[in-house]
Design a protein around this motif. Structure first.
Motif, PDB file in Angstrom:
ATOM      1  N   MET A   1      -6.287  -4.390   4.525  1.00  0.00           N
ATOM      2  CA  MET A   1      -7.099  -4.545   3.123  1.00  0.00           C
ATOM      3  C   MET A   1      -6.732  -3.634   2.073  1.00  0.00           C
ATOM      4  O   MET A   1      -6.745  -4.026   1.029  1.00  0.00           O
ATOM      5  CB  MET A   1      -8.493  -4.754   3.611  1.00  0.00           C
ATOM      6  CG  MET A   1      -9.147  -5.842   4.403  1.00  0.00           C
ATOM      7  SD  MET A   1     -10.930  -5.787   4.784  1.00  0.00           S
ATOM      8  CE  MET A   1     -11.111  -7.423   5.081  1.00  0.00           C
ATOM      9  N   SER A   2      -6.480  -2.434   2.598  1.00  0.00           N
ATOM     10  CA  SER A   2      -6.181  -1.500   1.475  1.00  0.00           C
ATOM     11  C   SER A   2      -4.918  -1.605   0.815  1.00  0.00           C
ATOM     12  O   SER A   2      -4.826  -1.446  -0.281  1.00  0.00           O
ATOM     13  CB  SER A   2      -6.256   0.051   2.253  1.00  0.00           C
ATOM     14  OG  SER A   2      -5.025   0.111   3.026  1.00  0.00           O
TER      15      SER A   2
ATOM     16  N   GLN B   1      -3.262  -5.464  -5.870  1.00  0.00           N
ATOM     17  CA  GLN B   1      -4.222  -6.283  -6.821  1.00  0.00           C
ATOM     18  C   GLN B   1      -4.400  -5.102  -7.945  1.00  0.00           C
ATOM     19  O   GLN B   1      -4.262  -5.404  -9.192  1.00  0.00           O
ATOM     20  CB  GLN B   1      -5.531  -6.746  -6.342  1.00  0.00           C
ATOM     21  CG  GLN B   1      -6.382  -7.100  -7.267  1.00  0.00           C
ATOM     22  CD  GLN B   1      -7.743  -7.608  -6.633  1.00  0.00           C
ATOM     23  OE1 GLN B   1      -8.034  -7.529  -5.511  1.00  0.00           O
ATOM     24  NE2 GLN B   1      -8.684  -7.802  -7.531  1.00  0.00           N
TER      25      GLN B   1
ATOM     26  N   GLU C   1     -10.837   2.881  -7.950  1.00  0.00           N
ATOM     27  CA  GLU C   1      -9.557   2.283  -8.250  1.00  0.00           C
ATOM     28  C   GLU C   1      -8.505   2.903  -8.109  1.00  0.00           C
ATOM     29  O   GLU C   1      -7.648   2.928  -9.242  1.00  0.00           O
ATOM     30  CB  GLU C   1      -9.728   1.409  -9.598  1.00  0.00           C
ATOM     31  CG  GLU C   1     -10.711   0.267  -9.566  1.00  0.00           C
ATOM     32  CD  GLU C   1     -11.093  -0.611 -10.491  1.00  0.00           C
ATOM     33  OE1 GLU C   1      -9.957  -0.466 -11.390  1.00  0.00           O
ATOM     34  OE2 GLU C   1     -11.688  -1.316 -10.617  1.00  0.00           O
TER      35      GLU C   1
ATOM     36  N   PHE D   1      -3.513  -4.670   0.450  1.00  0.00           N
ATOM     37  CA  PHE D   1      -3.635  -5.972  -0.431  1.00  0.00           C
ATOM     38  C   PHE D   1      -4.506  -5.308  -1.941  1.00  0.00           C
ATOM     39  O   PHE D   1      -4.190  -5.773  -2.907  1.00  0.00           O
ATOM     40  CB  PHE D   1      -4.629  -6.946   0.164  1.00  0.00           C
ATOM     41  CG  PHE D   1      -3.855  -7.838   1.034  1.00  0.00           C
ATOM     42  CD1 PHE D   1      -2.992  -8.809   0.573  1.00  0.00           C
ATOM     43  CD2 PHE D   1      -3.793  -7.779   2.351  1.00  0.00           C
ATOM     44  CE1 PHE D   1      -2.198  -9.634   1.350  1.00  0.00           C
ATOM     45  CE2 PHE D   1      -3.069  -8.713   3.187  1.00  0.00           C
ATOM     46  CZ  PHE D   1      -2.086  -9.551   2.673  1.00  0.00           C
ATOM     47  N   ALA D   2      -5.620  -4.562  -1.696  1.00  0.00           N
ATOM     48  CA  ALA D   2      -6.241  -3.884  -2.789  1.00  0.00           C
ATOM     49  C   ALA D   2      -5.266  -2.869  -3.666  1.00  0.00           C
ATOM     50  O   ALA D   2      -5.462  -2.962  -4.992  1.00  0.00           O
ATOM     51  CB  ALA D   2      -7.273  -3.063  -2.576  1.00  0.00           C
TER      52      ALA D   2
ATOM     53  N   HIS E   1     -11.865  -4.109 -10.257  1.00  0.00           N
ATOM     54  CA  HIS E   1     -10.923  -4.565  -9.362  1.00  0.00           C
ATOM     55  C   HIS E   1     -10.919  -4.226  -8.098  1.00  0.00           C
ATOM     56  O   HIS E   1      -9.858  -4.180  -7.400  1.00  0.00           O
ATOM     57  CB  HIS E   1      -9.563  -4.528 -10.310  1.00  0.00           C
ATOM     58  CG  HIS E   1      -9.286  -5.270 -11.486  1.00  0.00           C
ATOM     59  ND1 HIS E   1      -8.870  -6.553 -11.698  1.00  0.00           N
ATOM     60  CD2 HIS E   1      -9.634  -4.826 -12.757  1.00  0.00           C
ATOM     61  CE1 HIS E   1      -8.821  -6.984 -12.692  1.00  0.00           C
ATOM     62  NE2 HIS E   1      -9.406  -6.132 -13.609  1.00  0.00           N
ATOM     63  N   SER E   2     -11.799  -3.637  -7.643  1.00  0.00           N
ATOM     64  CA  SER E   2     -12.062  -2.975  -6.370  1.00  0.00           C
ATOM     65  C   SER E   2     -12.089  -4.140  -5.344  1.00  0.00           C
ATOM     66  O   SER E   2     -12.276  -5.342  -5.752  1.00  0.00           O
ATOM     67  CB  SER E   2     -13.139  -2.084  -6.191  1.00  0.00           C
ATOM     68  OG  SER E   2     -14.374  -2.806  -6.575  1.00  0.00           O
ATOM     69  N   SER E   3     -11.747  -3.882  -4.167  1.00  0.00           N
ATOM     70  CA  SER E   3     -11.768  -5.067  -3.226  1.00  0.00           C
ATOM     71  C   SER E   3     -13.142  -4.965  -2.464  1.00  0.00           C
ATOM     72  O   SER E   3     -13.440  -4.120  -1.671  1.00  0.00           O
ATOM     73  CB  SER E   3     -10.538  -4.547  -2.254  1.00  0.00           C
ATOM     74  OG  SER E   3     -10.665  -5.396  -1.118  1.00  0.00           O
TER      75      SER E   3
ATOM     76  N   ASN F   1     -11.391   2.978  -3.189  1.00  0.00           N
ATOM     77  CA  ASN F   1     -11.756   1.462  -3.598  1.00  0.00           C
ATOM     78  C   ASN F   1     -12.441   1.530  -4.913  1.00  0.00           C
ATOM     79  O   ASN F   1     -12.422   0.566  -5.731  1.00  0.00           O
ATOM     80  CB  ASN F   1     -12.310   0.904  -2.546  1.00  0.00           C
ATOM     81  CG  ASN F   1     -12.249  -0.380  -2.699  1.00  0.00           C
ATOM     82  OD1 ASN F   1     -11.513  -1.214  -3.289  1.00  0.00           O
ATOM     83  ND2 ASN F   1     -13.691  -1.051  -2.067  1.00  0.00           N
TER      84      ASN F   1
ATOM     85  N   LEU G   1     -12.667  -5.156   1.700  1.00  0.00           N
ATOM     86  CA  LEU G   1     -12.374  -3.655   2.065  1.00  0.00           C
ATOM     87  C   LEU G   1     -13.842  -2.780   1.854  1.00  0.00           C
ATOM     88  O   LEU G   1     -14.023  -1.960   3.034  1.00  0.00           O
ATOM     89  CB  LEU G   1     -11.356  -2.931   1.171  1.00  0.00           C
ATOM     90  CG  LEU G   1     -11.187  -1.349   1.547  1.00  0.00           C
ATOM     91  CD1 LEU G   1     -10.922  -1.440   2.954  1.00  0.00           C
ATOM     92  CD2 LEU G   1     -10.081  -0.983   0.755  1.00  0.00           C
ATOM     93  N   GLN G   2     -14.640  -2.853   0.772  1.00  0.00           N
ATOM     94  CA  GLN G   2     -15.906  -2.014   0.729  1.00  0.00           C
ATOM     95  C   GLN G   2     -16.842  -2.632   1.831  1.00  0.00           C
ATOM     96  O   GLN G   2     -17.604  -1.873   2.516  1.00  0.00           O
ATOM     97  CB  GLN G   2     -16.402  -2.462  -0.654  1.00  0.00           C
ATOM     98  CG  GLN G   2     -17.612  -1.479  -0.829  1.00  0.00           C
ATOM     99  CD  GLN G   2     -17.009  -0.075  -1.202  1.00  0.00           C
ATOM    100  OE1 GLN G   2     -15.914   0.364  -1.467  1.00  0.00           O
ATOM    101  NE2 GLN G   2     -17.859   0.826  -0.658  1.00  0.00           N
TER     102      GLN G   2
END
Length: 208
Positions: free
Chosen positions: A161-162, A168, A112, A164-165, A43-45, A109, A48-49
């Motif tokens: 983005m972080s 999630q 997780e 949002f990650a 479930h990492s983004s 990320n 973002l990565q």
């Protein structure tokens, strides 16, 4: 409390408790010996990565260019010694924080870890962004303005983005705990659900 003294959901809730509900598909991985390892789910983004990946290489360009072009920016552009010393402090701060926060973002990320991602996002928006914006508005060299602008854009995009990650990952962790909770703990929550077969929930008399 007797079994007839609670509200029962005769639809999907009871089917889920009895194991009759359709299972949620999860990612599987095949090992070298051909065995299938089920239940591996990431479930990492990915956005973002990708941003961290390009930020890593851009940081090398920014580091070398800032060291070279800052010498040219010192010729007649500062109002005094204190302004030049303050700019040097900001550059040193960014030289130290940028690699550390990138490593923190990678770790948070890929593993997780919401705490690491939260620290990465807050650092990008507060400690790193302010010095970058100050250097962006005070420099007179066009190349430095472009480099500082790209660096500030990386910091803002990665911070958004972080967050949002984190949302999630938090949702997945909450759902994972509910699914793995024992039936004895989930049943009181199921009892409060309305009946799926009726428009209105049915309540039965409780007996103690």
């Amino acid at each position: 409390m007797s079994g007839s003294g609670v509200l029962r959901n005769r639809g999907t809730s009871q089917a889920w408790l009895s194991g009759e509900a359709e299972a949620t598909p999860v990612a599987t991985a095949t090992t070298l010996d051909g065995a299938v390892d089920a239940g591996i789910e990431s479930h990492s983004s990915l956005p973002l990565q990708v941003a961290l990946y390009f930020h890593k290489y851009f940081l090398l360009v920014w580091f070398v260019a800032s060291l070279r072009l800052t010498r040219d920016d010192d010729d007649g552009n500062h109002t005094g010694v204190w302004s030049g010393a303050f700019e040097t402090i900001l550059y040193c701060l960014l030289y130290i924080l940028e690699p550390l926060t990138l490593a923190l973002g990678y770790f948070g990320n890929l593993s997780e870890r919401t705490s690491a991602l939260a620290g990465f996002g807050l650092t990008s928006l507060s400690i790193k962004l302010l010095p970058t914006l100050w250097l962006l508005t005070t420099t007179k060299i066009v190349m430095l303005i472009v480099l500082h602008g790209i660096l500030a854009a990386f910091q803002i995009v990665e911070a958004v983005m972080s967050f949002f990650a984190i949302r999630q990952m938090s949702r997945h962790e909450t759902a994972h705990r509910i699914v793995l909770a024992p039936a004895a703990e989930v049943q009181p929550m199921i009892d409060l659900l309305p009946d799926d077969s009726d428009d209105e929930p049915r309540f039965r008399e409780t007996s103690i």
